[in-house]
Every structure is written in C-alpha cells, then in structure tokens.
Design a protein around this motif. Structure first.
Motif, PDB file in Angstrom:
ATOM      1  N   VAL A 145       5.216 -15.202  49.441  1.00  0.00           N
ATOM      2  CA  VAL A 145       5.216 -14.324  48.271  1.00  0.00           C
ATOM      3  C   VAL A 145       5.533 -15.147  47.031  1.00  0.00           C
ATOM      4  O   VAL A 145       6.620 -15.722  46.923  1.00  0.00           O
ATOM      5  N   ILE A 146       4.584 -15.208  46.122  1.00  0.00           N
ATOM      6  CA  ILE A 146       4.794 -15.874  44.838  1.00  0.00           C
ATOM      7  C   ILE A 146       5.571 -14.910  43.933  1.00  0.00           C
ATOM      8  O   ILE A 146       5.140 -13.777  43.708  1.00  0.00           O
ATOM      9  N   THR A 147       6.711 -15.342  43.440  1.00  0.00           N
ATOM     10  CA  THR A 147       7.579 -14.481  42.636  1.00  0.00           C
ATOM     11  C   THR A 147       7.426 -14.792  41.147  1.00  0.00           C
ATOM     12  O   THR A 147       6.674 -15.683  40.752  1.00  0.00           O
ATOM     13  N   LYS A 148       8.145 -14.009  40.328  1.00  0.00           N
ATOM     14  CA  LYS A 148       8.228 -14.243  38.884  1.00  0.00           C
ATOM     15  C   LYS A 148       6.841 -14.287  38.241  1.00  0.00           C
ATOM     16  O   LYS A 148       6.554 -15.117  37.368  1.00  0.00           O
ATOM     17  N   THR A 149       5.966 -13.379  38.668  1.00  0.00           N
ATOM     18  CA  THR A 149       4.592 -13.405  38.178  1.00  0.00           C
ATOM     19  C   THR A 149       4.483 -13.033  36.702  1.00  0.00           C
ATOM     20  O   THR A 149       3.436 -13.244  36.088  1.00  0.00           O
ATOM     21  N   ASP A 150       5.574 -12.488  36.134  1.00  0.00           N
ATOM     22  CA  ASP A 150       5.558 -12.196  34.699  1.00  0.00           C
ATOM     23  C   ASP A 150       5.508 -13.469  33.868  1.00  0.00           C
ATOM     24  O   ASP A 150       5.238 -13.413  32.664  1.00  0.00           O
ATOM     25  N   THR A 151       5.760 -14.627  34.486  1.00  0.00           N
ATOM     26  CA  THR A 151       5.711 -15.910  33.776  1.00  0.00           C
ATOM     27  C   THR A 151       4.314 -16.527  33.807  1.00  0.00           C
ATOM     28  O   THR A 151       4.110 -17.608  33.242  1.00  0.00           O
ATOM     29  N   LEU A 152       3.351 -15.861  34.466  1.00  0.00           N
ATOM     30  CA  LEU A 152       2.011 -16.408  34.645  1.00  0.00           C
ATOM     31  C   LEU A 152       0.962 -15.489  34.020  1.00  0.00           C
ATOM     32  O   LEU A 152       1.123 -14.266  34.034  1.00  0.00           O
ATOM     33  N   THR A 153      -0.122 -16.077  33.535  1.00  0.00           N
ATOM     34  CA  THR A 153      -1.265 -15.264  33.132  1.00  0.00           C
ATOM     35  C   THR A 153      -1.988 -14.796  34.401  1.00  0.00           C
ATOM     36  O   THR A 153      -1.845 -15.404  35.465  1.00  0.00           O
ATOM     37  N   PRO A 154      -2.767 -13.721  34.312  1.00  0.00           N
ATOM     38  CA  PRO A 154      -3.527 -13.275  35.494  1.00  0.00           C
ATOM     39  C   PRO A 154      -4.417 -14.371  36.068  1.00  0.00           C
ATOM     40  O   PRO A 154      -4.537 -14.506  37.291  1.00  0.00           O
TER      41      PRO A 154
END
Length: 365
Positions: free
Chosen positions: A161-170
């Motif tokens: 599970v890749i976390t902290k996806t708010d730090t990445l663009t789609p």
C-alpha cells in the motif's frame, strides 16, 4: 466458535502505519465492529499506543522485543485484546524495522491458531518518496542494510500500500503504482491517503474478505537484517513539564520539533521516525519527523495549562548514546529554563540480533 480476523499492518519506520490504523479502526467501529489493537516496540512508552487509546480502543503492547522474537507473548496479547474487546478484528502493527513476517508470524499463526484466528493477507505500507528511491536502486536516504530491510518487506508483502498519496499528483501516483507492480508482480498494489480517506475502503475490502496470507517466504540474510536494525539508535522517553503560569503548549511542541529536526539536519542523520505526543488532559498535539527529507508535521492541539506530559519516540541512524545527547539537548534548548521538568521514563538502545521463536521453511496452506 467464530474466528477473530487478525490483520498485520507492516511497513518501514515512518510509512504511516499508526495513522492508517487510527482511521481504519474508527471506520470499523462506526460500522458496528469490535476492534482490538496490538502495538510493538523494542522498548515501552510508545506514542502509538497512547494515540490509539485516545480513540477508546482496546490497545496492548508487546514491548522489549519484536513479535517474531516473542511469538508466544504476541499471541497471548492478541488473545487478551480479543477477549477484552470482544473483538471481531484485531489489528497488529509490527516494529517498523521488522521483516520476514511471513515465515515467523503468519505461518505459525495459520498452523497453531487456525481454529481461533482468521489471518488476513500481509499488508506492507510504503512511504512514496522512499519507495521510489528503492525502486530505482537507491537507498531511500537510509543505510544500505536498512534499505535492504525495506526492500525485503516489500518482497514478502501480499499487499503493498502506497501511503501519503496527497503528496503526489495523479500521474505520479499512477506511474509509481505501475513501477511497484513491475518490481513486485506477485503482490497486490494499492494506495491510500489516511488524511482524506481515499483508498481506505478498497484496502479494507481486501483485508477483511481475503484469506490468502503469507503466500511466499523470503530468502533473507540475517546478518544484513541484524545490521540494518543495529545502525539505528532507538529512544523512548516520558517527561512531565510544569509551568508557573498557564502555557500554550503547541508553541512549545513546535519549538521542540524544530530543535530536533535542526539537530538531525546539521549532522545529515537519516531519520526512521521521530514521534512526540504532548498531552494536556484530554487535549493533545502530535509532532512527527519522517522520511528521507526529514519532513516535519504537527497536528491536533494541546491547549493551555500549567502541566504537560511528553512521550518521545526517536529512531535515527546514529549511536543510541549520540541520539540520547541530541534529544536531551533539544529538550534543554526548548525548555530554556521556563519549566520544571521530571523524567518519568527514559531508555535508549540498539536493537539486538533478531532471533525468531519460529521460522517456517514452507507456506502453510
């Protein structure tokens, strides 16, 4: 007798395990489920345990050793939490520097506890910045043997599970998921943002319905594994502060976290994680330093009073003695003679060589 589902949520230090468990436990309870939690560390006085208890959860620690090196202690704690909470689900968070969980935890659970526990797929959380570095033959800002542990955690995961996806663009997230799947084709690759809740329901569906757990075993060098843990200094401490006049404690915590972050930056010390909880009765604030870039975050609010309780957990790539010196100095600079302080508990250490109770050489069907 209905079996209790047990969900192991692994991942390297700073990957967001406690934040995700906090959010997920709340969702499960809101849906009518009874939930118990088991945390783990090489020493007592855990920020994670204190934070999770604040959600009125049944939480117990396995302290002083990892789950795999004290399997009997781990299962006793699982049983206690299950019984106390009348739990439908027990979530367990191993030490962030632990690997080889399939052989040492999941297989013995399936063999010896199969009438009482239903074992979910092994989830390993991954901080995106460290993951991207590891996928491209980097070290994620870690010692090469600590990076080796990170990669081994990913290798044995049933679900990454890749976390902290708010730090990445789609677009960045889509590429990272694709690269991860290419590197670990046998694992299910998912993503979540614990802050927004995005992806949590999809992950919950996987771990509460699937029963294929620990589907492969690692080929792991225990000398490198042991050294990867030993390069980190570990410190857990609890301190009480008192002020002659009511103090706004969020400002103090911000100062302390900046002092700590500055100390690690000046010496270019890789940080596994640093967590501090500042407690003022029912009010509290949390400080975190995580990741290869030593990202600092603060959340919640401790309010104003004359008394404060601090719990500090630090995992930093240096000797335990040097970590002790750095943390004490940061505290002295932050207190700056304004408060009375009392040390309630203080321990710094270097983890010993892993010596698992069980280590299976085949997958239990």
């Amino acid at each position: 007798m209905n079996r209790t589902r047990i969900i192991l949520v692994g991942g390297f230090l700073g990957s967001g395990k406690t934040t995700l468990i906090w959010k997920v436990a709340g969702r499960l309870m809101a849906s009518g489920k009874h939930v118990g939690l088991v945390t783990n560390d090489q020493a007592p006085e855990l920020v994670d345990s204190e934070l999770l208890r604040r959600q009125q959860l049944s939480v117990s620690e396995v302290a002083g050793s990892c789950f795999c090196c004290n399997f009997n202690g781990f299962t006793e704690v699982v049983k206690t939490v299950r019984d106390e909470a009348k739990a439908d689900i027990v979530m367990a968070e191993p030490v962030g520097s632990c690997a080889d969980l399939s052989a040492t935890i999941l297989q013995p659970l399936k063999k010896y506890w199969n009438t009482e526990l239903e074992v979910s797929p092994l989830t390993v959380l991954a901080d995106p910045s460290r993951l991207e570095s590891i996928l491209h033959s980097g070290k994620g800002g870690l010692h090469e043997d600590a990076a080796y542990i990170f990669r081994k955690q990913l290798e044995e995961a049933d679900i990454i599970v890749i976390t902290k996806t708010d730090t990445l663009t789609p677009e960045h997230l889509a590429q990272l998921k694709s690269d991860t799947k290419n590197a670990f084709p046998k694992s299910c690759v998912m993503s979540v943002c614990a802050l927004s809740g995005e992806g949590i329901d999809e992950w919950l569906e996987e771990v509460t319905t699937k029963t294929e757990a620990g589907t492969r075993l690692l080929d792991i060098d225990y000398d490198r594994y042991a050294n990867g843990e030993a390069v980190l200094g570990w410190l857990n401490g609890t301190i009480s502060l008192s002020s002659p006049q009511p103090e706004e404690w969020d400002g103090f915590l911000n100062t302390l976290m900046l002092q700590l972050n500055g100390a690690f930056e000046r010496e270019a010390l890789p940080v596994g994680h640093v967590k501090v909880i500042a407690e003022n009765g029912k009010q509290y604030s949390i400080g975190n330093i995580t990741g290869a870039d030593r990202k600092l975050t603060l959340r919640e609010g401790a309010g104003k009073s004359t008394n404060l309780r601090l719990i500090i957990n630090a995992r930093v790539e240096c000797s335990p003695e040097h970590l002790d010196h750095l943390v004490r100095d940061a505290l002295i600079q932050s207190i700056n003679g304004r408060y009375y302080e009392k040390v309630n508990a203080w321990r710094y250490l270097q983890p010993g060589r892993p010596n698992p109770t069980h280590r299976f050489d085949s997958v239990v069907k």
